[in-house]
Design a protein around this motif. Structure first.
Motif, PDB file in Angstrom:
ATOM      1  N   HIS A  63       0.845  -1.196   0.000  1.00 19.55           N
ATOM      2  CA  HIS A  63       0.000   0.000   0.000  1.00 19.55           C
ATOM      3  C   HIS A  63       0.880   1.245   0.000  1.00 19.55           C
ATOM      4  CE1 HIS A  63      -2.864  -3.071   1.377  1.00 19.55           C
ATOM      5  NE2 HIS A  63      -3.783  -2.288   0.830  1.00 19.55           N
ATOM      6  N   PRO A  64       0.301   2.419  -0.252  1.00 17.63           N
ATOM      7  CA  PRO A  64       1.106   3.639  -0.203  1.00 17.63           C
ATOM      8  C   PRO A  64       1.811   3.772   1.143  1.00 17.63           C
ATOM      9  CG  PRO A  64      -1.060   4.088  -1.125  1.00 17.63           C
ATOM     10  CD  PRO A  64      -1.104   2.686  -0.615  1.00 17.63           C
ATOM     11  N   PRO A  65       3.008   4.352   1.159  1.00 16.74           N
ATOM     12  CA  PRO A  65       3.748   4.491   2.417  1.00 16.74           C
ATOM     13  C   PRO A  65       2.935   5.222   3.477  1.00 16.74           C
ATOM     14  CG  PRO A  65       5.150   5.031   0.542  1.00 16.74           C
ATOM     15  CD  PRO A  65       3.756   4.888   0.006  1.00 16.74           C
ATOM     16  N   ILE A  66       3.041   4.731   4.696  1.00 14.17           N
ATOM     17  CA  ILE A  66       2.320   5.361   5.802  1.00 14.17           C
ATOM     18  C   ILE A  66       3.257   6.310   6.552  1.00 14.17           C
ATOM     19  CG2 ILE A  66       0.663   3.495   6.093  1.00 14.17           C
ATOM     20  CD1 ILE A  66       2.396   2.421   8.398  1.00 14.17           C
ATOM     21  N   ALA A  67       2.657   7.287   7.244  1.00 10.78           N
ATOM     22  CA  ALA A  67       3.433   8.276   7.996  1.00 10.78           C
ATOM     23  C   ALA A  67       3.696   7.834   9.426  1.00 10.78           C
ATOM     24  CB  ALA A  67       2.697   9.613   8.006  1.00 10.78           C
ATOM     25  N   ALA A  68       2.884   6.924   9.943  1.00 14.99           N
ATOM     26  CA  ALA A  68       3.046   6.430  11.310  1.00 14.99           C
ATOM     27  C   ALA A  68       2.187   5.182  11.451  1.00 14.99           C
ATOM     28  CB  ALA A  68       2.637   7.476  12.343  1.00 14.99           C
ATOM     29  N   LEU A  69       2.513   4.397  12.479  1.00 16.70           N
ATOM     30  CA  LEU A  69       1.805   3.137  12.726  1.00 16.70           C
ATOM     31  C   LEU A  69       1.375   3.076  14.181  1.00 16.70           C
ATOM     32  CD1 LEU A  69       0.998   0.212  11.785  1.00 16.70           C
ATOM     33  CD2 LEU A  69       3.264  -0.511  12.585  1.00 16.70           C
ATOM     34  N   GLY A  70       0.142   2.639  14.407  1.00 10.41           N
ATOM     35  CA  GLY A  70      -0.343   2.363  15.752  1.00 10.41           C
ATOM     36  C   GLY A  70      -0.591   0.879  15.906  1.00 10.41           C
ATOM     37  N   ILE A  71      -0.214   0.325  17.047  1.00  7.85           N
ATOM     38  CA  ILE A  71      -0.410  -1.102  17.318  1.00  7.85           C
ATOM     39  C   ILE A  71      -1.137  -1.246  18.645  1.00  7.85           C
ATOM     40  CG2 ILE A  71       0.674  -3.344  17.696  1.00  7.85           C
ATOM     41  CD1 ILE A  71       3.129  -2.333  16.177  1.00  7.85           C
ATOM     42  N   GLY A  72      -2.261  -1.952  18.618  1.00  9.81           N
ATOM     43  CA  GLY A  72      -2.933  -2.368  19.837  1.00  9.81           C
ATOM     44  C   GLY A  72      -2.794  -3.873  19.949  1.00  9.81           C
ATOM     45  N   THR A  73      -2.050  -4.348  20.941  1.00 10.65           N
ATOM     46  CA  THR A  73      -1.719  -5.764  21.000  1.00 10.65           C
ATOM     47  C   THR A  73      -2.277  -6.453  22.234  1.00 10.65           C
ATOM     48  OG1 THR A  73       0.108  -7.379  20.992  1.00 10.65           O
ATOM     49  CG2 THR A  73       0.485  -5.320  22.161  1.00 10.65           C
TER      50      THR A  73
END
Length: 304
Positions: free
Chosen positions: A54-64
């Motif tokens: 997918h297009p590059p993302i600016a940041a990532l959030g993870i809920g684990t």
């Protein structure tokens, strides 16, 4: 959408599946993929391939799923701790994404992410303090209090509170490998499977759901008095059974016994508003993960 506007990534990393998403600058999810939770290498690798497509993302959030070290600056930040999930203890779920994607990553628990998603876009919109309980394979609670996600010594582990256990009525010893008959050990989907010999979605015995509703109501009365949320959202696979939430509300109304009076719900109509299902359905967690990503890029504090 303006081509210069950023995209954001979100991951709801559950014990049975990971839901990966790419969202636009406003947090609207554009694409998702569900990945089975197998080994860490396989699961994380599949998630990285999703974002690579997918297009590059600016940041990532993870809920684990957890427990997990959510303390920035800690030497074990981003690592899953003493989980009963085989093969996942001490797994770093942050560093592989930082290294491969080269973007800021913000981590929290899956239930805190779900609480954030419902607070921003779902059943908790417009409120200051809400709690989100998931009743699925395990049990967990996340909370937004006065606009901020709850952390402390680590993060809430409400699934492991102790609740009354009438062993005469329910001789099941509990399924939790750490505590036996804690809340999760008595009322999770895994507990139901072991007690009744079948998964919750295949259980039609009214006595099974009466017992389950009693345990969840005991948990919610503790949550009500300890945290004082303005709304409790109950999600997860077990909570989808149509008889469960109505029975929980009725039992909770009895348990509160009118104390301390308004604004604690004092009637069936008020209780229907107080204990609800997730307005976002199965998207609460991944929607919250996207919100974590948006905050990571802007370096927003924990209070949104």
């Amino acid at each position: 959408m303006d081509g210069t506007a950023p995209f954001f990534g979100g991951i709801e990393a559950g014990g049975t599946k990971w839901v990966c998403a790419v969202a636009d600058a406003g947090g609207e999810v554009l694409a998702t993929e569900v990945i089975p939770t197998t080994t860490p290498e396989t699961t994380i690798g599949a998630a990285l391939r999703f974002f690579g497509g997918h297009p590059p993302i600016a940041a990532l959030g993870i809920g684990t799923f957890g427990p997990v070290d959510v303390r920035p600056g800690s030497p074990t930040y981003g690592r899953i701790l003493a989980t009963p999930k085989p093969g996942w203890a001490d797994v770093d779920v942050v560093s592989p994404f930082r290294a491969e994607l080269g973007v800021p990553v913000r981590l929290d628990t899956d239930v805190n992410a779900a609480a954030l998603g419902e607070w921003r876009r779902g059943a908790g919109a417009g409120l200051g303090t809400i709690a989100y309980m998931t009743v699925g394979t395990g049990i967990g609670v996340g909370a937004v209090v006065n606009g901020g996600l709850v952390h402390g010594l680590l993060h809430p582990e409400f699934g492991h509170i102790r609740i009354p256990h009438d062993t005469g009525r329910d001789p099941f010893a509990g399924s939790c490998p750490f505590h036996g008959d804690c809340l999760e050990g008595l009322a999770s989907g895994e507990a139901m499977r072991r007690r009744w010999g079948r998964r919750a979605e295949h259980l039609d015995d009214p006595s099974a759901w009466e017992l389950e509703a009693g345990y969840i109501a005991l948990a919610l009365v503790n949550l009500t008095y300890a945290l004082s949320p303005e709304r409790i959202v109950v999600g997860g696979g077990v909570a989808k059974h149509p008889a469960l939430l109505p029975a929980v509300r009725a039992r909770l109304l009895t348990l509160t016994a009118g104390y301390p009076g308004p604004p604690v719900p004092a009637g069936p109509a008020a209780m229907d508003e107080y204990v609800t299902g997730p307005a976002l359905g199965d998207r609460s967690g991944v929607a919250g993960a996207v919100e974590l990503a948006r905050a990571a890029r802007s370096e927003a504090p924990a209070s949104w």
